[in-house]
Design an enzyme around this catalytic site. Sequence first.
Site, mmCIF file in Angstrom:
data_model
loop_
_atom_site.group_PDB
_atom_site.id
_atom_site.type_symbol
_atom_site.label_atom_id
_atom_site.label_comp_id
_atom_site.label_asym_id
_atom_site.label_seq_id
_atom_site.Cartn_x
_atom_site.Cartn_y
_atom_site.Cartn_z
ATOM 1 N N ARG A 103 33.124 36.471 24.545
ATOM 2 C CA ARG A 103 32.377 35.706 23.591
ATOM 3 C C ARG A 103 31.428 35.100 24.187
ATOM 4 N NH1 ARG A 103 38.146 33.060 23.188
ATOM 5 N NH2 ARG A 103 37.455 33.592 25.323
ATOM 6 N N GLU A 138 49.268 41.734 52.575
ATOM 7 C CA GLU A 138 47.141 41.880 52.644
ATOM 8 C C GLU A 138 46.788 40.696 53.738
ATOM 9 O OE1 GLU A 138 44.715 42.435 48.734
ATOM 10 O OE2 GLU A 138 46.611 41.772 48.074
ATOM 11 N N LYS A 149 50.703 38.630 50.547
ATOM 12 C CA LYS A 149 49.732 37.841 51.056
ATOM 13 C C LYS A 149 49.679 36.715 51.919
ATOM 14 C CE LYS A 149 46.986 37.680 46.328
ATOM 15 N NZ LYS A 149 46.101 38.806 46.617
ATOM 16 N N LYS A 206 46.317 47.056 33.832
ATOM 17 C CA LYS A 206 47.821 46.214 34.765
ATOM 18 C C LYS A 206 47.160 44.939 34.614
ATOM 19 C CE LYS A 206 46.868 44.634 39.265
ATOM 20 N NZ LYS A 206 47.474 44.586 40.652
ATOM 21 N N HIS A 254 51.311 48.635 41.162
ATOM 22 C CA HIS A 254 51.281 50.048 42.812
ATOM 23 C C HIS A 254 52.315 50.370 43.133
ATOM 24 C CE1 HIS A 254 47.613 48.469 41.620
ATOM 25 N NE2 HIS A 254 47.683 47.127 42.012
ATOM 26 N N HIS A 265 44.270 51.653 40.051
ATOM 27 C CA HIS A 265 43.634 52.322 40.625
ATOM 28 C C HIS A 265 44.334 52.718 41.819
ATOM 29 C CE1 HIS A 265 43.148 47.666 41.999
ATOM 30 N NE2 HIS A 265 42.555 48.698 42.807
ATOM 31 N N ASP A 273 52.245 41.192 40.295
ATOM 32 C CA ASP A 273 50.698 41.731 40.926
ATOM 33 C C ASP A 273 50.863 43.194 41.521
ATOM 34 O OD1 ASP A 273 47.567 41.514 41.203
ATOM 35 O OD2 ASP A 273 48.621 41.354 43.126
HETATM 36 N N1 LIG Z 1 40.376 41.290 38.161
HETATM 37 C C1 LIG Z 1 41.343 41.723 38.665
HETATM 38 O O1 LIG Z 1 40.738 41.619 40.154
HETATM 39 C C2 LIG Z 1 42.278 42.447 38.083
HETATM 40 C C3 LIG Z 1 42.832 43.923 39.270
HETATM 41 C C4 LIG Z 1 43.943 44.349 38.525
HETATM 42 C C5 LIG Z 1 43.717 44.662 36.653
HETATM 43 N N2 LIG Z 1 43.333 42.788 36.294
HETATM 44 C C6 LIG Z 1 43.416 42.557 34.581
HETATM 45 O O2 LIG Z 1 42.496 43.078 34.063
HETATM 46 C C7 LIG Z 1 42.429 42.130 32.546
HETATM 47 C C8 LIG Z 1 41.057 41.172 32.835
HETATM 48 O O3 LIG Z 1 41.046 40.682 34.143
HETATM 49 P P1 LIG Z 1 40.221 39.383 34.323
HETATM 50 O O4 LIG Z 1 40.058 38.750 35.881
HETATM 51 O O5 LIG Z 1 38.436 40.514 34.335
HETATM 52 O O6 LIG Z 1 40.300 38.082 33.863
HETATM 53 P P2 LIG Z 1 38.636 37.305 33.555
HETATM 54 O O7 LIG Z 1 37.971 37.361 34.323
HETATM 55 O O8 LIG Z 1 39.114 36.022 32.759
HETATM 56 O O9 LIG Z 1 38.021 38.079 31.677
HETATM 57 C C9 LIG Z 1 38.424 38.112 30.842
HETATM 58 C C10 LIG Z 1 37.668 38.605 29.992
HETATM 59 O O10 LIG Z 1 37.725 38.452 28.695
HETATM 60 C C11 LIG Z 1 36.133 37.221 27.321
HETATM 61 N N3 LIG Z 1 37.656 37.698 26.554
HETATM 62 C C12 LIG Z 1 38.174 36.648 26.284
HETATM 63 N N4 LIG Z 1 39.113 36.481 25.000
HETATM 64 C C13 LIG Z 1 37.944 37.170 24.490
HETATM 65 C C14 LIG Z 1 37.996 37.995 22.753
HETATM 66 N N5 LIG Z 1 39.156 36.738 21.677
HETATM 67 N N6 LIG Z 1 37.105 38.313 22.582
HETATM 68 C C15 LIG Z 1 36.443 39.009 23.365
HETATM 69 N N7 LIG Z 1 36.585 38.691 25.168
HETATM 70 C C16 LIG Z 1 37.283 37.523 25.341
HETATM 71 C C17 LIG Z 1 36.206 36.853 28.091
HETATM 72 O O11 LIG Z 1 35.067 36.228 27.551
HETATM 73 P P3 LIG Z 1 35.063 35.586 26.997
HETATM 74 O O12 LIG Z 1 35.575 34.036 27.403
HETATM 75 O O13 LIG Z 1 33.814 34.853 27.084
HETATM 76 O O14 LIG Z 1 34.664 35.501 26.003
HETATM 77 C C18 LIG Z 1 35.808 37.845 29.426
HETATM 78 O O15 LIG Z 1 34.740 38.457 29.758
HETATM 79 C C19 LIG Z 1 43.067 40.965 32.667
HETATM 80 O O16 LIG Z 1 44.597 41.983 32.335
HETATM 81 C C20 LIG Z 1 44.234 40.999 34.825
HETATM 82 O O17 LIG Z 1 45.241 40.845 34.521
HETATM 83 C C21 LIG Z 1 42.616 42.289 36.835
#
Ligand SMILES: NC(=O)c1ccc[n+]([C@@H]2O[C@H](COP(=O)([O-])OP(=O)(O)OC[C@H]3O[C@@H](n4cnc5c(N)ncnc54)[C@H](OP(=O)(O)O)[C@@H]3O)[C@@H](O)[C@H]2O)c1
Length: 454
Positions: A45, A203, A326, A135, A227, A165, A222
Amino acid sequence: MSAAEQTLLILGATGDLTKRLLLPGLGGLLAAGHGEGLSVIGSSRAELDQARWRERVADSLAAGNARGGQAEAVVRSTRYIQADIAREDDMRRLLNACRGQVIVFFALAPAVTLTASKVLCEVELPPGTRLVLEKPFGTDAASAAALNDLLARLVPEDQVYRVDHYLGMSTVLNILGLRFANRMLEPVLRAEHVESVDIVFDETLALEGRAGYYDRAGALIDMIQSHSLQVLSLVAMEAPSTLGARDVRDAKAQVLRASRVWDDDPARWSRRARYTAGVVDGRRLPSYVDEEGVVLDRDTETLAEVVLAVDTWRWAGVPFRLRAGKALRTQRKEVVITFRAPRWVPSGLTGYDQPDRLRIGLDPDVIGLDFNVSGRGHPLVIDPFTLEAGVGAGHLPAYGAVLKGVLEGDPRLSVRGDTAVECWRIVEPVLKAWRDGSVPLEDYPAGSARPAGW
Ligand SMILES: NC(=O)c1ccc[n+]([C@@H]2O[C@H](COP(=O)([O-])OP(=O)(O)OC[C@H]3O[C@@H](n4cnc5c(N)ncnc54)[C@H](OP(=O)(O)O)[C@@H]3O)[C@@H](O)[C@H]2O)c1
Protein backbone atom coordinates in the site's frame (compact mmCIF):
# COMPACT_ATOMS: atom_id res chain seq x y z
CA MET A 1 3.68 -15.74 -24.54
CA SER A 2 7.16 -17.22 -24.35
CA ALA A 3 7.17 -20.53 -22.48
CA ALA A 4 9.90 -19.33 -20.15
CA GLU A 5 8.29 -16.02 -19.29
CA GLN A 6 7.31 -15.80 -15.63
CA THR A 7 6.30 -12.98 -13.30
CA LEU A 8 6.92 -13.12 -9.59
CA LEU A 9 4.27 -10.89 -8.07
CA ILE A 10 5.31 -10.04 -4.51
CA LEU A 11 2.43 -8.96 -2.27
CA GLY A 12 4.02 -7.29 0.75
CA ALA A 13 7.02 -6.02 -1.20
CA THR A 14 8.02 -3.38 1.33
CA GLY A 15 8.10 -5.85 4.23
CA ASP A 16 10.91 -7.48 6.16
CA LEU A 17 10.55 -10.94 4.60
CA THR A 18 10.91 -9.57 1.06
CA LYS A 19 13.99 -7.60 2.00
CA ARG A 20 15.80 -10.11 4.21
CA LEU A 21 14.90 -13.51 2.78
CA LEU A 22 12.89 -13.52 -0.45
CA LEU A 23 14.94 -11.16 -2.64
CA PRO A 24 18.36 -12.29 -1.33
CA GLY A 25 17.21 -15.89 -1.91
CA LEU A 26 16.21 -14.92 -5.45
CA GLY A 27 19.63 -13.26 -5.76
CA GLY A 28 21.34 -16.55 -4.91
CA LEU A 29 19.22 -18.31 -7.50
CA LEU A 30 20.04 -15.75 -10.21
CA ALA A 31 23.72 -15.91 -9.29
CA ALA A 32 23.60 -19.66 -9.94
CA GLY A 33 22.23 -18.99 -13.45
CA HIS A 34 18.54 -19.79 -12.81
CA GLY A 35 15.55 -17.52 -13.34
CA GLU A 36 15.85 -16.85 -17.07
CA GLY A 37 12.77 -14.99 -18.34
CA LEU A 38 11.72 -13.93 -14.85
CA SER A 39 10.33 -10.49 -14.05
CA VAL A 40 9.44 -9.21 -10.63
CA ILE A 41 6.57 -6.95 -9.64
CA GLY A 42 6.45 -5.65 -6.08
CA SER A 43 3.33 -4.34 -4.44
CA SER A 44 2.05 -2.96 -1.17
CA ARG A 45 0.00 0.00 0.00
CA ALA A 46 2.95 2.33 0.59
CA GLU A 47 3.86 4.95 -1.99
CA LEU A 48 7.24 4.22 -3.54
CA ASP A 49 8.75 5.58 -6.75
CA GLN A 50 10.19 3.19 -9.34
CA ALA A 51 13.80 4.31 -8.90
CA ARG A 52 13.63 3.71 -5.15
CA TRP A 53 12.05 0.27 -5.69
CA ARG A 54 14.70 -0.75 -8.22
CA GLU A 55 17.39 0.36 -5.78
CA ARG A 56 15.82 -1.80 -3.06
CA VAL A 57 15.61 -4.80 -5.37
CA ALA A 58 19.23 -4.31 -6.49
CA ASP A 59 20.46 -4.08 -2.88
CA SER A 60 18.53 -7.17 -1.75
CA LEU A 61 19.57 -9.23 -4.77
CA ALA A 62 23.17 -8.21 -4.13
CA ALA A 63 22.79 -9.38 -0.51
CA GLY A 64 22.24 -12.80 -2.09
CA ASN A 65 25.41 -12.35 -4.17
CA ALA A 66 23.57 -11.78 -7.44
CA ARG A 67 25.41 -9.75 -10.01
CA GLY A 68 25.78 -9.83 -13.75
CA GLY A 69 23.33 -10.31 -16.62
CA GLN A 70 20.43 -12.16 -15.04
CA ALA A 71 20.26 -9.93 -11.94
CA GLU A 72 20.66 -6.75 -14.00
CA ALA A 73 17.80 -7.83 -16.28
CA VAL A 74 15.55 -8.36 -13.25
CA VAL A 75 16.49 -4.97 -11.76
CA ARG A 76 15.96 -3.22 -15.12
CA SER A 77 12.51 -4.69 -15.68
CA THR A 78 11.11 -4.75 -12.13
CA ARG A 79 8.19 -2.51 -11.27
CA TYR A 80 6.47 -1.40 -8.11
CA ILE A 81 2.68 -1.05 -8.11
CA GLN A 82 0.95 0.58 -5.21
CA ALA A 83 -2.17 -1.44 -4.36
CA ASP A 84 -4.39 -2.56 -1.51
CA ILE A 85 -4.93 -6.28 -1.98
CA ALA A 86 -8.14 -6.09 0.04
CA ARG A 87 -9.68 -4.43 -3.06
CA GLU A 88 -10.71 -6.52 -6.05
CA ASP A 89 -9.91 -3.80 -8.58
CA ASP A 90 -6.40 -3.44 -7.24
CA MET A 91 -5.85 -7.18 -7.37
CA ARG A 92 -7.09 -7.30 -10.97
CA ARG A 93 -4.76 -4.46 -11.89
CA LEU A 94 -1.83 -6.37 -10.38
CA LEU A 95 -2.62 -9.58 -12.23
CA ASN A 96 -3.12 -7.71 -15.51
CA ALA A 97 0.37 -6.24 -15.15
CA CYS A 98 1.94 -9.72 -15.06
CA ARG A 99 3.42 -11.40 -18.14
CA GLY A 100 3.64 -15.12 -18.75
CA GLN A 101 3.10 -17.53 -15.90
CA VAL A 102 2.14 -15.76 -12.69
CA ILE A 103 3.65 -16.64 -9.33
CA VAL A 104 1.89 -14.83 -6.50
CA PHE A 105 4.07 -14.60 -3.40
CA PHE A 106 2.11 -13.71 -0.26
CA ALA A 107 4.77 -11.93 1.85
CA LEU A 108 1.95 -10.84 4.12
CA ALA A 109 0.82 -11.39 7.70
CA PRO A 110 -1.51 -14.45 7.99
CA ALA A 111 -4.67 -12.34 8.40
CA VAL A 112 -3.82 -10.26 5.30
CA THR A 113 -2.99 -13.45 3.36
CA LEU A 114 -6.47 -14.71 4.19
CA THR A 115 -8.01 -11.47 2.93
CA ALA A 116 -5.92 -11.60 -0.26
CA SER A 117 -6.96 -15.22 -0.90
CA LYS A 118 -10.64 -14.32 -0.50
CA VAL A 119 -10.23 -11.44 -2.91
CA LEU A 120 -8.49 -13.73 -5.42
CA CYS A 121 -11.59 -15.96 -5.36
CA GLU A 122 -13.49 -13.04 -6.89
CA VAL A 123 -10.88 -12.36 -9.55
CA GLU A 124 -10.05 -14.60 -12.48
CA LEU A 125 -6.58 -16.07 -12.07
CA PRO A 126 -4.50 -16.70 -15.20
CA PRO A 127 -4.21 -20.44 -15.93
CA GLY A 128 -1.22 -22.13 -14.30
CA THR A 129 -0.86 -19.49 -11.56
CA ARG A 130 1.25 -20.65 -8.61
CA LEU A 131 0.62 -19.40 -5.09
CA VAL A 132 3.44 -19.14 -2.55
CA LEU A 133 2.75 -18.75 1.18
CA GLU A 134 5.13 -18.30 4.12
CA LYS A 135 4.84 -19.64 7.62
CA PRO A 136 2.89 -19.48 9.78
CA PHE A 137 0.29 -21.14 7.57
CA GLY A 138 -2.88 -20.23 9.47
CA THR A 139 -2.94 -19.72 13.20
CA ASP A 140 -4.23 -23.15 14.29
CA ALA A 141 -5.36 -26.43 12.71
CA ALA A 142 -8.86 -25.15 11.93
CA SER A 143 -7.68 -21.93 10.27
CA ALA A 144 -4.98 -23.82 8.33
CA ALA A 145 -7.64 -26.26 7.06
CA ALA A 146 -9.94 -23.35 6.13
CA LEU A 147 -7.10 -21.63 4.27
CA ASN A 148 -6.40 -24.90 2.42
CA ASP A 149 -10.06 -25.03 1.35
CA LEU A 150 -9.89 -21.46 0.14
CA LEU A 151 -6.69 -22.05 -1.84
CA ALA A 152 -8.20 -25.21 -3.35
CA ARG A 153 -10.88 -22.99 -4.87
CA LEU A 154 -8.13 -21.02 -6.63
CA VAL A 155 -5.62 -23.56 -7.96
CA PRO A 156 -4.87 -27.31 -7.63
CA GLU A 157 -2.77 -28.36 -4.63
CA ASP A 158 0.39 -28.90 -6.67
CA GLN A 159 0.34 -25.20 -7.59
CA VAL A 160 0.34 -24.16 -3.92
CA TYR A 161 3.78 -23.74 -2.37
CA ARG A 162 3.88 -23.46 1.43
CA VAL A 163 7.41 -22.31 2.05
CA ASP A 164 9.57 -23.67 4.82
CA HIS A 165 13.03 -22.52 3.88
CA TYR A 166 14.62 -24.99 6.31
CA LEU A 167 13.65 -27.62 3.75
CA GLY A 168 16.01 -25.88 1.34
CA MET A 169 19.01 -26.22 3.68
CA SER A 170 21.43 -28.63 2.11
CA THR A 171 22.03 -30.63 5.27
CA VAL A 172 18.33 -30.99 5.93
CA LEU A 173 18.02 -32.58 2.50
CA ASN A 174 21.18 -34.56 3.15
CA ILE A 175 19.29 -36.35 5.92
CA LEU A 176 17.69 -38.38 3.14
CA GLY A 177 21.02 -39.32 1.57
CA LEU A 178 22.59 -40.09 4.92
CA ARG A 179 19.71 -42.29 6.01
CA PHE A 180 18.88 -44.08 2.81
CA ALA A 181 22.19 -44.45 0.99
CA ASN A 182 24.21 -46.00 3.81
CA ARG A 183 23.76 -49.67 4.57
CA MET A 184 25.62 -49.24 7.87
CA LEU A 185 23.25 -46.54 9.20
CA GLU A 186 19.75 -47.33 8.00
CA PRO A 187 19.32 -50.69 9.81
CA VAL A 188 20.15 -49.15 13.21
CA LEU A 189 17.94 -46.08 12.89
CA ARG A 190 14.98 -47.57 14.72
CA ALA A 191 13.64 -48.15 18.22
CA GLU A 192 15.67 -51.34 18.78
CA HIS A 193 18.87 -49.30 18.68
CA VAL A 194 17.96 -45.67 19.28
CA GLU A 195 17.42 -44.30 22.78
CA SER A 196 16.28 -40.80 21.84
CA VAL A 197 16.37 -38.14 19.13
CA ASP A 198 16.99 -34.44 19.76
CA ILE A 199 16.23 -31.71 17.25
CA VAL A 200 17.83 -28.54 18.55
CA PHE A 201 17.65 -25.01 17.20
CA ASP A 202 19.52 -22.87 19.74
CA GLU A 203 20.23 -19.34 18.52
CA THR A 204 22.44 -16.64 19.97
CA LEU A 205 20.30 -14.05 18.17
CA ALA A 206 17.70 -12.32 20.34
CA LEU A 207 14.59 -10.45 19.23
CA GLU A 208 16.47 -8.17 16.77
CA GLY A 209 13.61 -5.64 16.61
CA ARG A 210 11.05 -8.19 15.41
CA ALA A 211 8.57 -7.94 18.30
CA GLY A 212 5.72 -7.16 15.86
CA TYR A 213 5.89 -10.73 14.58
CA TYR A 214 7.72 -12.74 17.23
CA ASP A 215 5.84 -11.54 20.32
CA ARG A 216 2.64 -13.04 18.89
CA ALA A 217 4.34 -16.25 17.83
CA GLY A 218 6.98 -17.28 20.38
CA ALA A 219 9.51 -20.08 19.99
CA LEU A 220 6.94 -22.89 19.75
CA ILE A 221 5.09 -21.45 16.77
CA ASP A 222 8.04 -19.66 15.19
CA MET A 223 10.29 -22.70 15.10
CA ILE A 224 8.88 -25.98 16.42
CA GLN A 225 5.45 -25.90 14.75
CA SER A 226 7.15 -25.44 11.38
CA HIS A 227 10.90 -26.03 10.95
CA SER A 228 11.51 -28.58 13.72
CA LEU A 229 8.54 -30.75 12.70
CA GLN A 230 9.63 -30.66 9.07
CA VAL A 231 13.07 -31.88 10.13
CA LEU A 232 11.47 -34.55 12.34
CA SER A 233 9.48 -35.82 9.39
CA LEU A 234 12.68 -36.37 7.38
CA VAL A 235 14.52 -37.98 10.28
CA ALA A 236 11.68 -40.40 11.03
CA MET A 237 10.06 -41.14 7.66
CA GLU A 238 10.15 -44.50 5.92
CA ALA A 239 12.27 -44.69 2.79
CA PRO A 240 10.28 -43.37 -0.16
CA SER A 241 10.74 -45.41 -3.30
CA THR A 242 11.51 -42.26 -5.31
CA LEU A 243 12.36 -38.69 -4.44
CA GLY A 244 9.38 -37.52 -6.49
CA ALA A 245 7.20 -34.92 -4.78
CA ARG A 246 4.34 -37.35 -4.15
CA ASP A 247 6.44 -40.09 -2.56
CA VAL A 248 8.45 -37.72 -0.36
CA ARG A 249 5.43 -35.76 0.80
CA ASP A 250 3.38 -38.93 1.45
CA ALA A 251 6.21 -40.32 3.60
CA LYS A 252 6.50 -37.08 5.58
CA ALA A 253 2.74 -36.90 6.09
CA GLN A 254 2.64 -40.45 7.43
CA VAL A 255 5.18 -39.60 10.15
CA LEU A 256 3.46 -36.40 11.16
CA ARG A 257 0.09 -38.13 11.38
CA ALA A 258 1.73 -40.61 13.77
CA SER A 259 3.26 -37.91 16.00
CA ARG A 260 1.78 -36.62 19.25
CA VAL A 261 2.92 -35.20 22.57
CA TRP A 262 4.56 -37.91 24.71
CA ASP A 263 1.95 -39.66 26.89
CA ASP A 264 -0.54 -37.08 25.57
CA ASP A 265 0.58 -35.05 28.57
CA PRO A 266 1.76 -31.59 27.49
CA ALA A 267 1.88 -30.33 31.09
CA ARG A 268 4.54 -32.96 31.84
CA TRP A 269 6.34 -33.09 28.48
CA SER A 270 6.71 -29.48 27.46
CA ARG A 271 8.67 -26.58 28.92
CA ARG A 272 8.87 -22.89 28.18
CA ALA A 273 11.08 -20.03 29.27
CA ARG A 274 11.91 -16.43 28.47
CA TYR A 275 15.25 -14.64 28.58
CA THR A 276 16.12 -11.96 31.11
CA ALA A 277 18.93 -9.41 30.75
CA GLY A 278 22.36 -10.82 30.02
CA VAL A 279 25.34 -10.86 27.70
CA VAL A 280 25.51 -12.84 24.45
CA ASP A 281 28.71 -12.85 22.39
CA GLY A 282 29.92 -9.82 24.34
CA ARG A 283 26.68 -7.91 23.61
CA ARG A 284 24.58 -6.72 26.52
CA LEU A 285 20.91 -7.56 25.96
CA PRO A 286 17.91 -6.21 27.81
CA SER A 287 15.38 -8.56 29.29
CA TYR A 288 12.92 -9.80 26.63
CA VAL A 289 10.06 -8.01 28.39
CA ASP A 290 11.94 -4.70 28.10
CA GLU A 291 12.39 -5.05 24.32
CA GLU A 292 10.43 -2.52 22.26
CA GLY A 293 7.02 -3.78 21.20
CA VAL A 294 6.80 -6.68 23.67
CA VAL A 295 3.47 -7.01 25.48
CA LEU A 296 3.95 -8.49 28.94
CA ASP A 297 0.48 -10.07 29.14
CA ARG A 298 1.19 -12.27 26.12
CA ASP A 299 3.64 -14.33 28.20
CA THR A 300 5.60 -15.10 25.03
CA GLU A 301 8.30 -17.73 25.44
CA THR A 302 11.71 -17.36 23.79
CA LEU A 303 12.69 -20.97 24.48
CA ALA A 304 10.41 -23.96 24.01
CA GLU A 305 10.83 -27.69 24.39
CA VAL A 306 8.39 -30.47 23.55
CA VAL A 307 8.82 -34.23 23.72
CA LEU A 308 6.95 -36.15 21.03
CA ALA A 309 6.17 -39.78 20.37
CA VAL A 310 6.14 -41.11 16.81
CA ASP A 311 3.74 -44.04 16.85
CA THR A 312 5.13 -46.18 14.06
CA TRP A 313 6.58 -49.68 14.02
CA ARG A 314 10.03 -48.12 13.59
CA TRP A 315 9.93 -45.45 16.29
CA ALA A 316 7.36 -46.40 18.96
CA GLY A 317 8.89 -45.80 22.41
CA VAL A 318 11.62 -43.40 21.25
CA PRO A 319 11.26 -39.84 22.58
CA PHE A 320 11.84 -37.07 20.02
CA ARG A 321 12.84 -33.93 21.96
CA LEU A 322 12.36 -30.70 19.99
CA ARG A 323 13.93 -27.55 21.42
CA ALA A 324 14.23 -24.07 19.97
CA GLY A 325 15.24 -20.81 21.57
CA LYS A 326 16.83 -17.40 21.33
CA ALA A 327 19.58 -15.48 23.15
CA LEU A 328 21.36 -18.64 24.22
CA ARG A 329 25.08 -19.02 24.90
CA THR A 330 25.95 -20.94 21.76
CA GLN A 331 24.48 -21.34 18.34
CA ARG A 332 23.57 -24.99 17.91
CA LYS A 333 21.39 -26.32 15.12
CA GLU A 334 21.54 -30.04 14.95
CA VAL A 335 19.83 -33.40 15.08
CA VAL A 336 21.35 -35.75 17.63
CA ILE A 337 20.49 -39.44 17.49
CA THR A 338 21.54 -41.12 20.72
CA PHE A 339 21.97 -44.90 20.53
CA ARG A 340 21.10 -47.37 23.26
CA ALA A 341 23.89 -48.80 25.39
CA PRO A 342 25.51 -51.96 23.96
CA ARG A 343 23.75 -55.13 25.15
CA TRP A 344 26.89 -56.16 26.95
CA VAL A 345 30.27 -54.51 27.50
CA PRO A 346 32.79 -57.29 28.26
CA SER A 347 33.79 -57.31 31.91
CA GLY A 348 37.31 -56.08 32.17
CA LEU A 349 36.64 -53.26 29.71
CA THR A 350 35.96 -50.29 31.98
CA GLY A 351 34.95 -46.68 31.65
CA TYR A 352 31.84 -46.97 29.44
CA ASP A 353 29.80 -44.00 30.49
CA GLN A 354 28.39 -42.38 27.40
CA PRO A 355 26.36 -43.72 24.52
CA ASP A 356 27.34 -43.40 20.89
CA ARG A 357 25.66 -40.63 18.95
CA LEU A 358 25.11 -39.58 15.38
CA ARG A 359 25.08 -35.79 14.99
CA ILE A 360 23.71 -34.05 11.93
CA GLY A 361 24.73 -30.39 12.12
CA LEU A 362 22.28 -28.22 10.17
CA ASP A 363 24.25 -24.98 10.25
CA PRO A 364 27.17 -25.35 9.86
CA ASP A 365 26.74 -28.46 7.75
CA VAL A 366 28.59 -31.14 9.66
CA ILE A 367 28.15 -34.86 10.23
CA GLY A 368 29.64 -36.23 13.45
CA LEU A 369 29.85 -39.57 15.18
CA ASP A 370 30.60 -39.82 18.90
CA PHE A 371 31.68 -43.34 19.71
CA ASN A 372 33.73 -45.34 22.15
CA VAL A 373 37.14 -46.81 21.50
CA SER A 374 39.68 -48.48 23.71
CA GLY A 375 43.38 -48.42 23.43
CA ARG A 376 44.37 -44.78 23.06
CA GLY A 377 45.43 -44.38 26.71
CA HIS A 378 44.97 -47.80 28.21
CA PRO A 379 43.78 -50.71 26.05
CA LEU A 380 41.19 -51.82 28.59
CA VAL A 381 39.70 -48.40 29.30
CA ILE A 382 36.99 -46.90 27.09
CA ASP A 383 37.92 -43.57 25.58
CA PRO A 384 35.16 -41.53 23.84
CA PHE A 385 36.15 -40.43 20.35
CA THR A 386 34.51 -38.11 17.81
CA LEU A 387 34.72 -38.33 14.05
CA GLU A 388 33.49 -35.17 12.38
CA ALA A 389 33.43 -33.90 8.83
CA GLY A 390 32.03 -30.77 7.20
CA VAL A 391 29.82 -31.73 4.29
CA GLY A 392 29.88 -28.31 2.66
CA ALA A 393 27.01 -25.94 2.13
CA GLY A 394 24.77 -26.46 -0.92
CA HIS A 395 25.34 -24.39 -4.05
CA LEU A 396 22.14 -22.42 -3.40
CA PRO A 397 21.10 -20.56 -0.24
CA ALA A 398 18.17 -22.29 1.49
CA TYR A 399 15.63 -19.72 0.35
CA GLY A 400 17.04 -19.87 -3.18
CA ALA A 401 16.61 -23.66 -3.24
CA VAL A 402 12.97 -23.33 -2.20
CA LEU A 403 12.35 -20.61 -4.80
CA LYS A 404 13.94 -22.77 -7.48
CA GLY A 405 11.27 -25.38 -6.77
CA VAL A 406 8.58 -22.71 -7.12
CA LEU A 407 9.91 -21.36 -10.43
CA GLU A 408 10.45 -24.84 -11.85
CA GLY A 409 7.10 -26.22 -10.69
CA ASP A 410 8.61 -28.77 -8.31
CA PRO A 411 6.59 -28.85 -5.06
CA ARG A 412 8.93 -31.37 -3.39
CA LEU A 413 10.38 -28.77 -1.01
CA SER A 414 7.10 -27.16 -0.12
CA VAL A 415 4.76 -28.23 2.66
CA ARG A 416 1.61 -30.03 1.52
CA GLY A 417 -1.73 -28.79 2.82
CA ASP A 418 -2.55 -31.81 5.00
CA THR A 419 0.91 -31.66 6.56
CA ALA A 420 0.52 -27.99 7.45
CA VAL A 421 -2.67 -28.88 9.35
CA GLU A 422 -0.97 -31.87 11.09
CA CYS A 423 1.81 -29.62 12.37
CA TRP A 424 -0.76 -27.45 14.12
CA ARG A 425 -2.61 -30.53 15.42
CA ILE A 426 0.62 -31.75 17.06
CA VAL A 427 1.39 -28.52 18.93
CA GLU A 428 -2.16 -27.45 19.81
CA PRO A 429 -2.35 -29.45 23.10
CA VAL A 430 0.88 -27.73 24.17
CA LEU A 431 -0.44 -24.28 23.30
CA LYS A 432 -3.59 -25.05 25.27
CA ALA A 433 -1.66 -26.28 28.32
CA TRP A 434 0.46 -23.13 28.23
CA ARG A 435 -2.59 -20.89 27.90
CA ASP A 436 -4.22 -22.70 30.83
CA GLY A 437 -1.15 -22.01 32.95
CA SER A 438 -0.39 -25.74 33.41
CA VAL A 439 3.26 -25.15 32.42
CA PRO A 440 5.18 -22.41 34.27
CA LEU A 441 7.02 -19.79 32.22
CA GLU A 442 10.59 -20.09 33.50
CA ASP A 443 13.45 -17.69 32.82
CA TYR A 444 17.09 -17.77 31.85
CA PRO A 445 19.66 -15.01 31.60
CA ALA A 446 20.46 -14.13 27.97
CA GLY A 447 23.77 -15.78 27.16
CA SER A 448 23.23 -18.77 29.44
CA ALA A 449 23.06 -22.34 28.17
CA ARG A 450 19.43 -22.79 29.29
CA PRO A 451 17.26 -22.33 32.41
CA ALA A 452 18.51 -23.86 35.64
CA GLY A 453 17.18 -27.42 35.93
CA TRP A 454 16.71 -28.06 32.18
N1 LIG B 1 10.33 -11.42 8.35
C1 LIG B 1 10.79 -12.64 8.45
O1 LIG B 1 11.97 -12.89 8.72
C2 LIG B 1 9.86 -13.81 8.24
C3 LIG B 1 10.37 -15.10 8.29
C4 LIG B 1 9.52 -16.17 8.04
C5 LIG B 1 8.19 -15.92 7.78
N2 LIG B 1 7.71 -14.64 7.75
C6 LIG B 1 6.29 -14.45 7.41
O2 LIG B 1 6.19 -13.66 6.24
C7 LIG B 1 5.03 -12.84 6.28
C8 LIG B 1 5.43 -11.39 6.10
O3 LIG B 1 6.27 -11.00 7.18
P1 LIG B 1 7.08 -9.64 7.23
O4 LIG B 1 8.00 -9.76 8.39
O5 LIG B 1 7.64 -9.29 5.92
O6 LIG B 1 5.90 -8.60 7.59
P2 LIG B 1 5.95 -7.01 7.44
O7 LIG B 1 7.36 -6.51 7.51
O8 LIG B 1 4.96 -6.48 8.40
O9 LIG B 1 5.44 -6.76 5.95
C9 LIG B 1 4.10 -6.91 5.57
C10 LIG B 1 3.90 -6.36 4.16
O10 LIG B 1 2.53 -6.48 3.82
C11 LIG B 1 2.09 -5.27 3.23
N3 LIG B 1 0.64 -5.14 3.40
C12 LIG B 1 -0.07 -5.20 4.56
N4 LIG B 1 -1.40 -5.05 4.31
C13 LIG B 1 -1.52 -4.90 2.96
C14 LIG B 1 -2.61 -4.70 2.07
N5 LIG B 1 -3.88 -4.64 2.52
N6 LIG B 1 -2.37 -4.61 0.75
C15 LIG B 1 -1.12 -4.68 0.27
N7 LIG B 1 -0.03 -4.87 1.05
C16 LIG B 1 -0.23 -4.97 2.38
C17 LIG B 1 2.91 -4.22 3.96
O11 LIG B 1 3.03 -3.01 3.28
P3 LIG B 1 1.99 -1.80 3.46
O12 LIG B 1 1.70 -1.65 4.90
O13 LIG B 1 2.72 -0.63 2.86
O14 LIG B 1 0.82 -2.16 2.67
C18 LIG B 1 4.27 -4.91 3.99
O15 LIG B 1 4.92 -4.73 2.76
C19 LIG B 1 4.38 -13.14 7.62
O16 LIG B 1 3.41 -14.14 7.43
C20 LIG B 1 5.52 -13.68 8.46
O17 LIG B 1 5.06 -14.56 9.45
C21 LIG B 1 8.52 -13.58 7.98
